[in-house]
Structures are given as C-alpha cells and as structure tokens.
Design a protein around this motif. Structure first.
Motif, PDB file in Angstrom:
ATOM      1  N   ALA A  36       0.813  -1.227   0.000  1.00 20.99           N
ATOM      2  CA  ALA A  36       0.000   0.000   0.000  1.00 20.99           C
ATOM      3  C   ALA A  36       0.845   1.275   0.000  1.00 20.99           C
ATOM      4  CB  ALA A  36      -0.976   0.000   1.184  1.00 20.99           C
ATOM      5  N   ARG A  91       2.255   1.751  -3.580  1.00 17.97           N
ATOM      6  CA  ARG A  91       1.201   2.145  -4.531  1.00 17.97           C
ATOM      7  C   ARG A  91       0.774   3.598  -4.308  1.00 17.97           C
ATOM      8  NH1 ARG A  91      -2.481  -3.370  -3.946  1.00 17.97           N
ATOM      9  NH2 ARG A  91      -1.393  -4.638  -5.507  1.00 17.97           N
ATOM     10  N   GLU A  92       0.776   4.002  -3.059  1.00 17.17           N
ATOM     11  CA  GLU A  92       0.344   5.360  -2.716  1.00 17.17           C
ATOM     12  C   GLU A  92       1.354   6.411  -3.175  1.00 17.17           C
ATOM     13  OE1 GLU A  92      -0.417   7.435   1.488  1.00 17.17           O
ATOM     14  OE2 GLU A  92      -1.299   5.433   1.341  1.00 17.17           O
ATOM     15  N   GLN A  93       2.639   6.123  -2.994  1.00 13.77           N
ATOM     16  CA  GLN A  93       3.684   7.116  -3.286  1.00 13.77           C
ATOM     17  C   GLN A  93       4.044   7.195  -4.766  1.00 13.77           C
ATOM     18  OE1 GLN A  93       7.123   7.029  -0.359  1.00 13.77           O
ATOM     19  NE2 GLN A  93       5.866   5.379   0.500  1.00 13.77           N
TER      20      GLN A  93
END
Length: 249
Positions: free
Chosen positions: A213, A216-218
């Motif tokens: 996560a 994927r977020e960064q």
C-alpha cells in the motif's frame, strides 16, 4: 508458427508464468513486448484461480528497457514513458509476482523487475539503471523503487553512475535477494511459487494489498516528479547524440 513475444503458461495449478521472449529486440520494450505484457497481466487479473506469477525472460535476457526508437521518440517530445504503463504491472497485480531475472536487466527492464514482490538475480547477468549514461534522468519509477529495494546508498550509486553490475557484484554489495547461477534461477523461483501457492488466494491478496500500500500510494507522485525532470533533461541535443551513438554498447 512463431512463438508469441510474451508467453503465458500455467506451470502448475495456481502458478502462472509470464515469459518475455522478443528475440528480435532482445526483450527491449518493443510495441509487441509492451502490449504482450499488458495483455498477460490483464488475463491474470481476471482469473480467479491463479495465486502467484513468475515473470521471466529468455536465455541471457530478462528485459532490456527502452528501444532506441522509443528513447528517441521521448527525446523529441513525441511520447512519454507513461503512455504505456508497464513499469508497475507487478506492483498493481493482485497476487504476488516473482521476478525471476535469469538474464540481463537493463534500464527500465531492471526497474520493472524490482517492482515485483520477490526478486531472484543471476550471478552472470548484468543489472544496470543506465538512464544517465544517455544523459537523461531515470524514469519508470526508478528513482523511487531502486533505492527502496536495494537501499539508499547503493540505489543512489546505481542511478547516478549508471554503471553495469554483475549479479555477483550486487551479491557482494549485500543486496537482499538470492543471487544464483543462471540455470538455478527458475528452479528457485518455482519452489518459492509453490510455497506461496499453498496459501489461500484471498489471504495472499489481502496481505499483498497491505504490504505494498505505501508503494502504490507514493508512486504516482514520483512519476509526476520524474516527468518534470524529463522535461528538463531529456530534450537536450547531447541526449539525442548519446542515444544515437551509445545505444546498445
């Protein structure tokens, strides 16, 4: 009949292999290889039986990064590396992906492999993030995933000096991945895949979602920053000369 550029094969129940085998372009990111990878991962996303993916190449090539034509198109402002997102296929895949890098991983090809959940390298192969050799800053999320996966100091060295490193060199530098003789890479990857395939699929997906996560977020923010750097670095005349003269050397 000629073999497909990207071959999808169920090796055992729950274990699917994606084999890149564009022999004409030595697994550089030709149109055929790009579309083949995107299609393969679409099939995987839509299949509820698969539990683990093994991504690999052929003979002494894993993946060789941009074609000369592709790099020149970016240099001339005709395309961007984001036009076809193949770099994060492994990261975006629901189920775990093992990059069995039995052969050379060059530029974006090496970066693509590092987005996998598990990485297996070969002692004989060359691994390089050679973007700066051509005078432009790295793309494909390389500025993020290389230091993330290899450690900041070694990652910074690879990205800035753009040198060639054998798997054996990286092993001595303490990379956190198995580095094996080339002929043993696939066998090791298959054993690892079998261990993963013993687990319930839903649990594998749930745990992967949790663990990746932050990546994927960064990543989208990093890609934006890389595109800004490309605007500053890619369109110099010297870069065009370097791509024309040094490509493939």
């Amino acid at each position: 009949m000629s073999e497909p550029v990207v071959e999808l094969r169920e090796m055992e129940p729950g274990i699917i292999q994606v084999k890149m085998q564009d022999r004409v372009h030595k697994n550089a990111f030709s149109e055929g290889l790009i579309q083949g990878l995107i299609s393969a991962f679409e099939v995987i996303q839509n299949n509820s039986q698969y539990k683990v993916v093994i991504l690999t190449g052929y003979d002494s090539y894993f993946a060789s990064g941009g074609t000369q034509e592709g790099l020149l198109n970016i240099q001339q402002g005709k395309t961007k590396f984001t036009d076809d997102n193949i770099y994060s296929l492994a990261l975006d895949c629901k189920i775990p992906v093992i990059a069995a890098m039995q052969g050379h991983g060059i530029g974006g090809g090496f970066v693509m492999g590092l987005f996998a959940d598990f990485v297996v390298l070969s002692r004989e192969s060359i691994y390089t993030t050679n973007f700066m050799k051509y005078g432009f800053t790295p793309g494909m999320g390389g500025t993020f995933i290389v230091p993330q996966k290899l450690g900041f100091s070694l990652g910074q060295e690879l990205l800035m000096n753009a040198g060639n490193y054998r798997g054996a060199d990286l092993e001595k530098r303490g990379v956190p991945y198995p580095v094996l003789p080339r002929q043993e890479v696939m066998g090791y990857a298959l054993e690892l895949a079998r261990e993963l395939a013993e687990k319930p699929r839903h649990s594998l997906i749930t745990l992967k979602d949790h663990l990746v996560a932050p990546l994927r977020e960064q990543l989208p923010r990093v890609i934006e920053q890389e595109l800004i750097m490309h605007e500053k670095t890619f369109h110099q005349a010297e870069v065009k000369e370097r791509i024309t003269q040094l490509y493939g050397s």
